[in-house]
Motif scaffolding. Structure first.
Motif, PDB file in Angstrom:
ATOM      1  N   ASP A  11      63.276  73.705  43.419  1.00 41.71           N
ATOM      2  CA  ASP A  11      63.801  73.927  42.056  1.00 41.71           C
ATOM      3  C   ASP A  11      64.952  72.967  41.782  1.00 41.71           C
ATOM      4  N   ALA A  12      65.833  72.813  42.783  1.00 42.57           N
ATOM      5  CA  ALA A  12      66.994  71.930  42.605  1.00 42.57           C
ATOM      6  C   ALA A  12      66.515  70.502  42.350  1.00 42.57           C
ATOM      7  N   ARG A  13      65.524  70.079  43.114  1.00 38.17           N
ATOM      8  CA  ARG A  13      65.018  68.709  42.917  1.00 38.17           C
ATOM      9  C   ARG A  13      64.422  68.548  41.524  1.00 38.17           C
ATOM     10  N   GLU A  14      63.697  69.578  41.068  1.00 39.33           N
ATOM     11  CA  GLU A  14      63.097  69.490  39.737  1.00 39.33           C
ATOM     12  C   GLU A  14      64.148  69.313  38.658  1.00 39.33           C
ATOM     13  N   ARG A  15      65.342  69.858  38.903  1.00 38.42           N
ATOM     14  CA  ARG A  15      66.417  69.688  37.921  1.00 38.42           C
ATOM     15  C   ARG A  15      67.220  68.416  38.184  1.00 38.42           C
ATOM     16  N   GLY A  16      66.712  67.558  39.071  1.00 40.01           N
ATOM     17  CA  GLY A  16      67.359  66.262  39.296  1.00 40.01           C
ATOM     18  C   GLY A  16      68.496  66.299  40.288  1.00 40.01           C
ATOM     19  N   ARG A  17      68.661  67.429  40.979  1.00 40.23           N
ATOM     20  CA  ARG A  17      69.732  67.508  41.968  1.00 40.23           C
ATOM     21  C   ARG A  17      69.339  66.725  43.213  1.00 40.23           C
ATOM     22  N   THR A  18      70.341  66.369  43.998  1.00 38.16           N
ATOM     23  CA  THR A  18      70.103  65.635  45.243  1.00 38.16           C
ATOM     24  C   THR A  18      70.413  66.586  46.395  1.00 38.16           C
ATOM     25  N   VAL A  19      69.578  66.566  47.417  1.00 39.05           N
ATOM     26  CA  VAL A  19      69.759  67.503  48.533  1.00 39.05           C
ATOM     27  C   VAL A  19      69.712  66.730  49.853  1.00 39.05           C
ATOM     28  N   VAL A  20      70.690  66.986  50.697  1.00 44.63           N
ATOM     29  CA  VAL A  20      70.605  66.492  52.080  1.00 44.63           C
ATOM     30  C   VAL A  20      70.588  67.716  52.968  1.00 44.63           C
ATOM     31  N   LEU A  21      69.561  67.838  53.793  1.00 45.27           N
ATOM     32  CA  LEU A  21      69.554  68.977  54.698  1.00 45.27           C
ATOM     33  C   LEU A  21      69.413  68.489  56.132  1.00 45.27           C
ATOM     34  N   CYS A  22      70.175  69.119  57.009  1.00 47.33           N
ATOM     35  CA  CYS A  22      70.145  68.749  58.427  1.00 47.33           C
ATOM     36  C   CYS A  22      69.333  69.777  59.175  1.00 47.33           C
ATOM     37  N   ALA A  23      68.587  69.332  60.160  1.00 45.89           N
ATOM     38  CA  ALA A  23      67.820  70.278  60.958  1.00 45.89           C
ATOM     39  C   ALA A  23      67.465  69.680  62.307  1.00 45.89           C
ATOM     40  N   ARG A  24      67.414  70.577  63.289  1.00 43.92           N
ATOM     41  CA  ARG A  24      66.911  70.150  64.604  1.00 43.92           C
ATOM     42  C   ARG A  24      65.391  70.159  64.582  1.00 43.92           C
ATOM     43  N   GLN A  25      64.838  71.167  63.938  1.00 43.51           N
ATOM     44  CA  GLN A  25      63.390  71.280  63.786  1.00 43.51           C
ATOM     45  C   GLN A  25      63.020  70.752  62.410  1.00 43.51           C
ATOM     46  N   ALA A  26      61.939  69.996  62.371  1.00 43.13           N
ATOM     47  CA  ALA A  26      61.617  69.357  61.090  1.00 43.13           C
ATOM     48  C   ALA A  26      60.809  70.240  60.155  1.00 43.13           C
ATOM     49  N   THR A  27      60.501  71.473  60.563  1.00 43.23           N
ATOM     50  CA  THR A  27      59.525  72.260  59.806  1.00 43.23           C
ATOM     51  C   THR A  27      59.819  72.323  58.307  1.00 43.23           C
ATOM     52  N   GLU A  28      60.987  72.885  57.945  1.00 39.34           N
ATOM     53  CA  GLU A  28      61.289  73.020  56.518  1.00 39.34           C
ATOM     54  C   GLU A  28      61.526  71.644  55.890  1.00 39.34           C
ATOM     55  N   ALA A  29      62.229  70.802  56.644  1.00 33.93           N
ATOM     56  CA  ALA A  29      62.530  69.469  56.106  1.00 33.93           C
ATOM     57  C   ALA A  29      61.222  68.773  55.730  1.00 33.93           C
ATOM     58  N   TRP A  30      60.226  68.928  56.585  1.00 34.71           N
ATOM     59  CA  TRP A  30      58.952  68.262  56.338  1.00 34.71           C
ATOM     60  C   TRP A  30      58.280  68.783  55.085  1.00 34.71           C
ATOM     61  N   GLN A  31      58.474  70.082  54.831  1.00 37.60           N
ATOM     62  CA  GLN A  31      57.837  70.673  53.652  1.00 37.60           C
ATOM     63  C   GLN A  31      58.462  70.178  52.357  1.00 37.60           C
ATOM     64  N   VAL A  32      59.767  69.921  52.363  1.00 38.45           N
ATOM     65  CA  VAL A  32      60.431  69.626  51.094  1.00 38.45           C
ATOM     66  C   VAL A  32      60.987  68.218  50.965  1.00 38.45           C
ATOM     67  N   ALA A  33      61.209  67.528  52.086  1.00 39.54           N
ATOM     68  CA  ALA A  33      61.933  66.260  51.989  1.00 39.54           C
ATOM     69  C   ALA A  33      61.056  65.144  51.437  1.00 39.54           C
ATOM     70  N   ASP A  34      61.696  64.253  50.685  1.00 37.66           N
ATOM     71  CA  ASP A  34      61.014  63.042  50.246  1.00 37.66           C
ATOM     72  C   ASP A  34      61.091  61.990  51.351  1.00 37.66           C
ATOM     73  N   ARG A  35      62.235  62.005  52.049  1.00 37.96           N
ATOM     74  CA  ARG A  35      62.419  61.072  53.165  1.00 37.96           C
ATOM     75  C   ARG A  35      63.135  61.809  54.279  1.00 37.96           C
ATOM     76  N   VAL A  36      62.907  61.374  55.494  1.00 39.79           N
ATOM     77  CA  VAL A  36      63.685  61.916  56.606  1.00 39.79           C
ATOM     78  C   VAL A  36      64.296  60.759  57.389  1.00 39.79           C
TER      79      VAL A  36
END
Ligand SMILES: Nc1ncnc2c1ncn2[C@@H]1O[C@H](COP(=O)(O)OP(=O)(O)OP(=O)(O)O)[C@@H](O)[C@H]1O
Length: 303
Positions: A177-202
Motif C-alpha cells: 500500500d505504501a509503495r502504491e502511494r509513492g512511498r519509499t521503503v527500505v527493509l532489512c532482513a536476515r531471511q529474504a522471504t518477505e523481502a522477496w515478496q515485496v521488494a523491487d530490488r535487494v
C-alpha cells in the motif's frame, strides 16, 4: 524504466567503522523514490548500522549520505521518516492507545483515524498496557508507530520478526500500500522471504560490504532443487554423470545428492535402474538461493 526518480537515499562511500573494525564499509547505493528496497544479510552484516546511519543515530566515519535530499537528522526529517528499530523499546505503564495518541500529537495530531485502522489491521489490542505486551505485539506496536503518519520513507529493521503468518501477510500488504502511494521503503532482513515478496530490488550485505544488488524478477527462474536419492545397494556414479540439468553431484555409497535445474525426468530414469528406497527433494527458499549465490559454497561442494 528510463525515467529517473529522484534518489530518496544517496549513499556515497558511506562508512561507519567501529573500534574493532566492524561496521559498514564504503557503501555506495541510491534508492529512488517509490522503491521497496530489501537489505539482506546474516547477523552482523551491517544492516541495522546502515539504517542508523540514515537516521543520524550513528555518524559516518567516512563518506556521506543524503536522505530525502538532505543530511540525516535535518530539521523536519522525523515527520517524514517512519522507523521500526530491530528492538522496539516501548515500555511504560500507559496503554497502547495513550502512547499512540501521544505520538500522534507530537507529529501534529492528524493521524488518529490512521493509527486506529492500522492497529486494527495488525490485530493490536490498544487497551493493553505497553509493558505487558508480548514481543510480537510490541513489534505490531512498532509497526503502527512507523506507519501511522504515512511517512515518505519507511526504514524497517526486521519487520517480520516474531509476527505470525497473518501479521506477516498484513505487513506485506502495508508495504505494498505504501509503495502504491509513492512511498519509499527500505527493509532489512536476515531471511529474504518477505523481502522477496515485496521488494523491487535487494542488496546483500556481508561483513559490512554490499556484495550483491539485484532487481527482483517476479517470474524469476525457478532455482535448482536439491535432490537426495537413497538406494538399497551402492550405485555406480557413472550412471549419473552428465545427466542434463544435474550438477553438484555427490555420491556416498548408497546416497546420491545433487542439484537439478529443469525436469527431474533424466535423474528419475537413471535412478530407476536401481532400487530406490527414498527420495528427498527440497527447493531452496529465495533467501537460500540468494545466499548461495553470494556467500555460500554451492550445494554439494562439500569439503
Ligand atoms: N555500537 C557499536 N559498537 C561496536 N560495534 C558495533 C556497534 N553496533 C554494531 N556493531 C558491530 O557492527 C557489525 C554490524 O552490526 P549490525 O547490527 O549493523 O548488523 P546487522 O546486519 O543488523 O545484524 P543483525 O541481523 O544481527 O541485527 C557487527 O559486527 C556489530 O557487532
Amino acid at each position: 524504466m528510463g525515467t529517473s526518480a529522484p534518489a530518496v537515499i544517496a549513499a556515497d562511500h558511506l562508512t561507519k567503522q567501529f573500534a574493532d573494525g566492524r561496521g559498514v564499509h564504503d557503501l555506495c547505493l541510491t534508492v529512488p523514490a517509490g522503491e521497496v528496497f530489501g537489505l539482506l544479510g546474516p547477523s552482523g552484516a551491517g544492516k541495522s548500522t546502515t539504517l542508523r546511519l540514515l537516521l543520524d543515530l550513528v555518524r559516518p566515519t567516512a563518506g556521506q549520505v543524503t536522505v530525502l535530499g538532505a543530511a540525516p537528522g535535518s530539521a523536519g526529517m522525523r515527520a517524514r521518516v517512519g522507523y521500526l528499530p530491530a528492538d522496539v523499546l516501548f515500555e511504560g505503564r500507559e496503554s497502547v492507545s495513550s502512547l499512540l495518541r501521544g505520538l500522534d500529537r507530537a507529529r501534529g495530531g492528524r493521524n488518529a483515524a490512521r493509527w486506529r485502522t492500522l492497529a486494527d489491521r495488525l490485530g493490536l489490542d490498544t487497551g493493553r498496557r505497553v509493558r505487558s505486551l508480548s514481543p510480537a505485539n510490541r513489534r505490531r506496536l512498532g509497526l503502527v508507530a512507523a506507519f501511522m503518519h504515512d511517512p515518505e520513507l519507511l526504514l524497517l529493521d526486521e519487520p517480520a520478526a516474531g509476527l505470525d503468518p497473518a501479521g506477516r501477510h498484513e505487513l506485506v500488504t502495508l508495504i505494498r500500500d505504501a509503495r502504491e502511494r509513492g512511498r519509499t521503503v527500505v527493509l532489512c532482513a536476515r531471511q529474504a522471504t518477505e523481502a522477496w515478496q515485496v521488494a523491487d530490488r535487494v542488496g546483500v550485505l556481508h561483513e559490512g560490504r554490499l556484495v550483491g544488488l539485484e532487481r527482483v524478477a517476479r517470474a524469476a527462474h525457478r532455482p535448482a532443487r536439491r535432490v537426495q536419492v537413497h538406494f538399497a545397494e551402492p550405485v555406480p556414479g557413472a550412471d549419473f554423470f552428465g545427466l542434463p540439468g544435474v550438477t553438484d553431484l555427490g555420491l556416498d555409497g548408497r546416497v546420491l545428492w545433487c542439484a537439478v535445474d529443469g525436469p527431474l525426468d533424466p535423474l528419475i530414469k537413471a535412478a530407476a535402474r536401481h532400487t530406490v528406497t527414498d527420495m528427498i527433494i527440497t527447493e531452496p527458499t529465495p533467501s537460500e538461493a540468494l545466499i548461495d549465490r553470494y556467500y555460500a559454497p554451492p550445494f554439494g561442494a562439500r569439503p
